[in-house]
Design a protein around this motif. Structure first.
Motif, PDB file in Angstrom:
ATOM      1  N   ASP A  87      -8.753   5.102  33.940  1.00  0.00           N
ATOM      2  CA  ASP A  87      -7.667   6.059  34.182  1.00  0.00           C
ATOM      3  C   ASP A  87      -7.933   7.421  33.547  1.00  0.00           C
ATOM      4  OD1 ASP A  87      -5.910   4.258  35.648  1.00  0.00           O
ATOM      5  OD2 ASP A  87      -5.713   3.194  33.734  1.00  0.00           O
ATOM      6  N   ILE A  88      -8.955   7.523  32.710  1.00  0.00           N
ATOM      7  CA  ILE A  88      -9.257   8.792  32.047  1.00  0.00           C
ATOM      8  C   ILE A  88      -9.871   9.760  33.056  1.00  0.00           C
ATOM      9  CG2 ILE A  88     -10.675   9.934  30.295  1.00  0.00           C
ATOM     10  CD1 ILE A  88     -10.531   7.358  28.656  1.00  0.00           C
ATOM     11  N   ILE A  89      -9.344  10.992  33.065  1.00  0.00           N
ATOM     12  CA  ILE A  89      -9.884  12.012  33.963  1.00  0.00           C
ATOM     13  C   ILE A  89     -10.537  13.170  33.214  1.00  0.00           C
ATOM     14  CG2 ILE A  89      -8.308  11.464  35.856  1.00  0.00           C
ATOM     15  CD1 ILE A  89      -6.702  14.011  34.970  1.00  0.00           C
ATOM     16  N   LYS A  90     -10.236  13.319  31.915  1.00  0.00           N
ATOM     17  CA  LYS A  90     -10.771  14.455  31.143  1.00  0.00           C
ATOM     18  C   LYS A  90     -10.878  14.058  29.682  1.00  0.00           C
ATOM     19  CE  LYS A  90     -11.583  18.939  30.116  1.00  0.00           C
ATOM     20  NZ  LYS A  90     -12.284  18.864  28.863  1.00  0.00           N
ATOM     21  N   CYS A  91     -11.986  14.415  29.050  1.00  0.00           N
ATOM     22  CA  CYS A  91     -12.171  14.210  27.609  1.00  0.00           C
ATOM     23  C   CYS A  91     -12.639  15.516  26.976  1.00  0.00           C
ATOM     24  CB  CYS A  91     -13.215  13.136  27.318  1.00  0.00           C
ATOM     25  SG  CYS A  91     -12.737  11.472  27.793  1.00  0.00           S
TER      26      CYS A  91
END
Length: 145
Positions: A87-91
């Protein structure tokens, strides 16, 4: 002019109908850390920066061990709000010694499916919290049902 006012009114009404207050997740945040590990705002969940810490403090073993633990901590926060690494789209990654960027990357890529890497920024940072070698913060996309 009337058409513009009608369009703006419809857009405002649509926004008001879908806007929801932010949800703040404590998830057992350790005492003395004045932040929420995760905050949902609409369809996005913003994760606070995670260090390579456990109950005793920074994990020993250098940047690779701290990177692994920081990513594990991110996974734990995501699970706490019903999400996962996919679910991560940006770090955003803060590294105390940017020369160790490659060491971090070796660990980081192992947490994602090939070809499913989030957008990312990485930068050298002087003076991370608790003297950490790496801190990672993320944004996850989680459409409200």
């Amino acid at each position: 002019m009337k058409q513009l006012i009608v369009i703006l009114s419809l857009l405002a009404a649509a926004g008001a109908a879908t806007a929801a207050p932010a949800e703040y997740y404590n998830l057992g945040n350790p005492p003395g850390r004045p932040f929420s590990p995760a905050v949902r705002a609409g369809d996005f969940v913003y994760l606070a920066g995670q260090l390579g810490t456990d109950d005793k403090g920074l994990v020993p073993g250098g940047i690779e061990a701290q990177s692994r633990k920081a990513m594990d901590n991110i996974g734990a926060v995501l699970r706490g709000v019903g999400l996962g690494m996919d679910d991560i789209i940006k770090c955003t990654v803060f590294i105390a010694d940017i020369n160790k960027w490659g060491d971090f990357n070796k660990v980081y890529v192992s947490y994602f499916k090939p070809g499913h890497l989030p957008a990312r920024s990485a930068l050298g940072a002087n003076g991370l919290a608790l003297g950490g070698e790496v801190e990672v913060e993320c944004i996850a996309y989680a459409p409200q049902k």
